[in-house]
Design a protein around this motif. Sequence first.
Motif, PDB file in Angstrom:
ATOM      1  N   ALA A  36       0.825  -1.209   0.000  1.00 14.78           N
ATOM      2  CA  ALA A  36       0.000   0.000   0.000  1.00 14.78           C
ATOM      3  C   ALA A  36       0.857   1.256   0.000  1.00 14.78           C
ATOM      4  O   ALA A  36       0.557   2.238  -0.693  1.00 14.78           O
ATOM      5  CB  ALA A  36      -0.922  -0.008   1.217  1.00 14.78           C
ATOM      6  N   ALA A  37       1.965   1.225   0.762  1.00 10.27           N
ATOM      7  CA  ALA A  37       2.860   2.382   0.785  1.00 10.27           C
ATOM      8  C   ALA A  37       3.509   2.600  -0.569  1.00 10.27           C
ATOM      9  O   ALA A  37       3.634   3.740  -1.043  1.00 10.27           O
ATOM     10  CB  ALA A  37       3.927   2.184   1.858  1.00 10.27           C
ATOM     11  N   GLU A  38       3.926   1.514  -1.230  1.00 13.07           N
ATOM     12  CA  GLU A  38       4.516   1.641  -2.560  1.00 13.07           C
ATOM     13  C   GLU A  38       3.511   2.197  -3.561  1.00 13.07           C
ATOM     14  O   GLU A  38       3.858   3.005  -4.432  1.00 13.07           O
ATOM     15  CB  GLU A  38       5.040   0.288  -3.028  1.00 13.07           C
ATOM     16  N   ALA A  39       2.253   1.780  -3.439  1.00 16.86           N
ATOM     17  CA  ALA A  39       1.225   2.304  -4.343  1.00 16.86           C
ATOM     18  C   ALA A  39       1.006   3.795  -4.124  1.00 16.86           C
ATOM     19  O   ALA A  39       0.861   4.572  -5.075  1.00 16.86           O
ATOM     20  CB  ALA A  39      -0.078   1.538  -4.151  1.00 16.86           C
ATOM     21  N   HIS A  40       1.001   4.226  -2.852  1.00 18.20           N
ATOM     22  CA  HIS A  40       0.827   5.649  -2.555  1.00 18.20           C
ATOM     23  C   HIS A  40       2.010   6.465  -3.053  1.00 18.20           C
ATOM     24  O   HIS A  40       1.842   7.574  -3.580  1.00 18.20           O
ATOM     25  CB  HIS A  40       0.639   5.853  -1.046  1.00 18.20           C
ATOM     26  N   ILE A  41       3.226   5.924  -2.914  1.00 17.23           N
ATOM     27  CA  ILE A  41       4.416   6.635  -3.402  1.00 17.23           C
ATOM     28  C   ILE A  41       4.376   6.781  -4.917  1.00 17.23           C
ATOM     29  O   ILE A  41       4.690   7.846  -5.467  1.00 17.23           O
ATOM     30  CB  ILE A  41       5.684   5.894  -2.945  1.00 17.23           C
ATOM     31  N   ALA A  42       3.989   5.696  -5.608  1.00 14.96           N
ATOM     32  CA  ALA A  42       3.897   5.766  -7.063  1.00 14.96           C
ATOM     33  C   ALA A  42       2.835   6.775  -7.508  1.00 14.96           C
ATOM     34  O   ALA A  42       3.029   7.539  -8.461  1.00 14.96           O
ATOM     35  CB  ALA A  42       3.585   4.382  -7.629  1.00 14.96           C
ATOM     36  N   LYS A  43       1.716   6.806  -6.793  1.00 12.45           N
ATOM     37  CA  LYS A  43       0.662   7.769  -7.108  1.00 12.45           C
ATOM     38  C   LYS A  43       1.144   9.203  -6.881  1.00 12.45           C
ATOM     39  O   LYS A  43       0.873  10.109  -7.684  1.00 12.45           O
ATOM     40  CB  LYS A  43      -0.566   7.489  -6.249  1.00 12.45           C
ATOM     41  N   TYR A  44       1.884   9.409  -5.804  1.00 11.12           N
ATOM     42  CA  TYR A  44       2.416  10.746  -5.501  1.00 11.12           C
ATOM     43  C   TYR A  44       3.413  11.179  -6.567  1.00 11.12           C
ATOM     44  O   TYR A  44       3.412  12.332  -7.003  1.00 11.12           O
ATOM     45  CB  TYR A  44       3.068  10.727  -4.127  1.00 11.12           C
ATOM     46  N   LYS A  45       4.277  10.258  -7.018  1.00  9.72           N
ATOM     47  CA  LYS A  45       5.246  10.587  -8.064  1.00  9.72           C
ATOM     48  C   LYS A  45       4.555  10.968  -9.366  1.00  9.72           C
ATOM     49  O   LYS A  45       4.960  11.916 -10.044  1.00  9.72           O
ATOM     50  CB  LYS A  45       6.194   9.406  -8.289  1.00  9.72           C
ATOM     51  N   ARG A  46       3.506  10.236  -9.708  1.00  7.34           N
ATOM     52  CA  ARG A  46       2.767  10.572 -10.936  1.00  7.34           C
ATOM     53  C   ARG A  46       2.109  11.936 -10.826  1.00  7.34           C
ATOM     54  O   ARG A  46       2.071  12.701 -11.795  1.00  7.34           O
ATOM     55  CB  ARG A  46       1.714   9.491 -11.225  1.00  7.34           C
ATOM     56  N   LEU A  47       1.577  12.254  -9.631  1.00  2.00           N
ATOM     57  CA  LEU A  47       0.933  13.544  -9.436  1.00  2.00           C
ATOM     58  C   LEU A  47       1.954  14.691  -9.544  1.00  2.00           C
ATOM     59  O   LEU A  47       1.688  15.709 -10.201  1.00  2.00           O
ATOM     60  CB  LEU A  47       0.249  13.580  -8.069  1.00  2.00           C
TER      61      LEU A  47
END
Length: 216
Positions: A36-47
């Motif tokens: 879940a943390a990796e998914a949130h980090i990837a989402k933040y990077k895309r944003l």
Amino acid sequence: QASPTPVNNSNLQRSIRSWTFGAAIMEETEDPRVAAAEAHIAKYKRLVQHYLDRTVVWGRARWGTFAGLLVLYIIRVFLKEGFYVVTYALGIYLLNLLINFLSPAVDPETSDDPGLPMRDGEFRPFTRKLPEFKFWLAGTRAVLMAMVATCFDMFDLPVFWPILLAYFILLFVMTMKDRVKHMIKHKYIPFSMGKQTYGELTKVKVPGQKGGKDDK
């Protein structure tokens, strides 16, 4: 004639079962919070990348922000009366970025066709080793990291700052001198001045119009 030796599959099957069991244990023991943390980090990077891409066309605003941050950092260092080593490292890093920004992507000394702007009168846009946007992004990150470093006394190393300043000025002058010599040697300028047009020659002028060559 000797009979063929029978193949013993028990060891092979045992190895396969133990490997499958180990993989299953690894999958079960994987913490779902890590995924879940990796998914949130990837989402933040895309944003972040999305908003950075939107600032590409705002060149003046970007560089104005960079200049403002740099001025704030200088004021902070002046008021703190310290962190000269951090400032020196920041200056060297920005100088390295500037040199890459002014350098062609392909060194003309190692290539037969470097694609420089000035080549037999043919227009070619200058292709930089470090693009303008990446130059701005790396410089802004460096200034922000240096400003964060000034919040920790562990980075405030005692040093005689005039020596660092004199060495930085000497390094800057020598580096820019070599870069100017490189430009003169290969006859290029690190800027694209724009493709020459012949709009004035192709304009159709109405007879009798003011400014026409038929005017008396």
